[in-house]
Design an enzyme around this catalytic site. Structure first.
Site, PDB file in Angstrom:
ATOM      1  N   LYS A   1       0.861  -1.189   0.000  1.00  0.00           N
ATOM      2  CA  LYS A   1       0.000   0.000   0.000  1.00  0.00           C
ATOM      3  C   LYS A   1       0.892   1.232   0.000  1.00  0.00           C
ATOM      4  CE  LYS A   1      -3.571   2.422   2.577  1.00  0.00           C
ATOM      5  NZ  LYS A   1      -4.514   2.386   3.697  1.00  0.00           N
TER       6      LYS A   1
ATOM      7  N   LYS B   1      -2.141  -1.535  -3.904  1.00  0.00           N
ATOM      8  CA  LYS B   1      -3.013  -0.372  -3.852  1.00  0.00           C
ATOM      9  C   LYS B   1      -2.205   0.908  -3.930  1.00  0.00           C
ATOM     10  CE  LYS B   1      -6.016   1.869  -0.580  1.00  0.00           C
ATOM     11  NZ  LYS B   1      -6.363   1.987   0.797  1.00  0.00           N
TER      12      LYS B   1
HETATM   13  C1  PBG Z   1      -7.490   3.289   5.568  1.00  0.00           C
HETATM   14  C2  PBG Z   1      -7.719   3.220   4.108  1.00  0.00           C
HETATM   15  C3  PBG Z   1      -7.518   4.209   3.132  1.00  0.00           C
HETATM   16  C4  PBG Z   1      -8.000   3.662   1.934  1.00  0.00           C
HETATM   17  C5  PBG Z   1      -8.431   2.374   2.219  1.00  0.00           C
HETATM   18  N1  PBG Z   1      -8.220   2.113   3.568  1.00  0.00           N
HETATM   19  C6  PBG Z   1      -7.048   5.606   3.232  1.00  0.00           C
HETATM   20  C7  PBG Z   1      -5.671   5.913   3.609  1.00  0.00           C
HETATM   21  O1  PBG Z   1      -4.816   5.043   3.791  1.00  0.00           O
HETATM   22  O2  PBG Z   1      -5.425   7.101   3.758  1.00  0.00           O
HETATM   23  C8  PBG Z   1      -8.056   4.360   0.608  1.00  0.00           C
HETATM   24  C9  PBG Z   1      -9.135   3.891  -0.305  1.00  0.00           C
HETATM   25  C10 PBG Z   1      -9.441   4.791  -1.442  1.00  0.00           C
HETATM   26  O3  PBG Z   1      -8.821   5.839  -1.673  1.00  0.00           O
HETATM   27  O4  PBG Z   1     -10.375   4.438  -2.179  1.00  0.00           O
HETATM   28  N2  PBG Z   1      -6.195   3.347   6.007  1.00  0.00           N
END
Ligand code: PBG
Length: 327
Positions: free
Chosen positions: A195, A248
């Protein structure tokens, strides 16, 4: 032999022939639909930067889940907006928290629909970071316990799969151990393995009310230029017990999806995040692009890159397109 004997265009002449030689096919089975749930009754609040995506109270969430199941989409990914926040993110593991309540309601109404829960603290902490703070630092090891407790509470409520997105070191192992101790050995883990610290999450933070109050997430989420690190993170998560690994965002990271697909033998998911969706919707609204075709092209590209599971805010629209349902 080459041209003029060889003419690749022969196999592009008609839709029937193109269909016969098509290398990648997108299916409704590949789709996972994210949903945002909040307190209240009768709430169905559209997110301004994400048209056709809603914050829903549990009653409306159940209706939405039914529609998703009827379209043949196999799974939803739940995000909760708690009524109250605190520095420790206590609502994240409350048995009567918003996500736990939502999981029970969906499983009651649509037992066949797989429920995946996002496991993270950023929606639950008043400072908006994904972990417990020590000064202005996110304390990795102090966070693990809270993350593991959240995952256990989701699993107890009936979640089929828990999906930790916090990017703390060791969280998959901590979650697996906690689940197994509680006899929840059948609950699967889909880890957000690679991520990235991405600007593509902007609209989500409005949707989930989870923007950090200070600083950013670069001390725990990955640096966008790195790919070897993604392979290392993925290997660690699999070693700690991840059943499914995720990359992601999706669109700007398809090289990462491909490398992860080639390097490991577990199912690979990709998350086409909020910013990817919002850009398409905005350009579509301006009349600059054909939003539906672009969306389908993006989804098939994610599949082609090697993801067998695709999390997308366009899941319902794509499912309708794929199955020919007009409603
Ligand atoms: C929580 C999380 C996030 C997303 C999914 N889980 C936001 C982040 O890490 O700031 C992003 C999902 C999206 O942008 O569609 N940590």
């Amino acid at each position: 032999m080459g041209f003029p004997e060889i003419r690749p265009r022969r196999l592009r002449r008609s839709e029937t022939i193109r269909r016969m030689v098509r290398e990648t096919s997108l299916s409704v089975d590949d789709l996972i639909c994210p949903l945002f749930v909040m307190d209240g009754k009768g709430v169905r609040r559209e997110i301004p930067s994400m048209p056709e995506v809603f914050q829903l109270s549990v009653d409306n969430l159940v209706k939405e889940a039914r529609e998703i199941a009827e379209l043949g989409i196999p799974a939803v990914l739940l995000f909760g907006l708690p009524g109250k926040k605190d520095p420790m993110g206590k609502e994240a593991y409350s048995d009567c928290g918003i996500v736990q309540t939502a999981v029970r309601a969906i499983k009651d109404a649509e037992p066949g629909l797989a429920v995946i829960t996002d496991v993270c603290l950023c929606e639950y902490t008043d400072h908006g970071h994904c972990g417990i703070l020590n000064g202005e630092e996110v304390d990795n090891d102090a966070t693990l316990d809270v993350i593991a407790r959240s995952a256990v509470s989701h699993a107890r409520a009936g979640a089929d799969i828990v999906a930790p997105s916090d990017m703390m070191d060791g969280r998959v192992g901590a979650i697996r151990a906690a689940l197994d101790t509680e006899g929840l050995d059948q609950t699967a883990i889909m880890s957000y393995a690679a991520k990235y610290a991405s600007a593509f999450y902007g609209p989500f933070r409005e949707a989930a009310d989870s923007a950090p109050a200070f600083g950013d997430r670069r001390s725990y989420q990955m640096d966008p230029p790195n790919i070897l690190e993604a392979l290392r993170e993925t290997a660690l998560d699999i070693d700690e017990g991840a059943d499914i690994v995720m990359v992601k965002p999706a669109m700007a990271y398809l090289d990462v999806v491909r490398r992860v697909r080639d390097a490991f033998d577990v199912p690979v998911a990709a998350y086409s995040v909020s910013g990817e969706y919002s850009m398409v919707k905005a350009a579509e609204k301006l009349g600059w692009i054909d939003g539906e075709r672009i969306m389908m092209e993006m989804l098939v590209s994610i599949k082609r890159a090697g993801a067998g599971l695709i999390i997308t805010y366009a899941a319902k629209r794509a499912a309708r397109k794929l199955t020919g349902v007009t409603r």
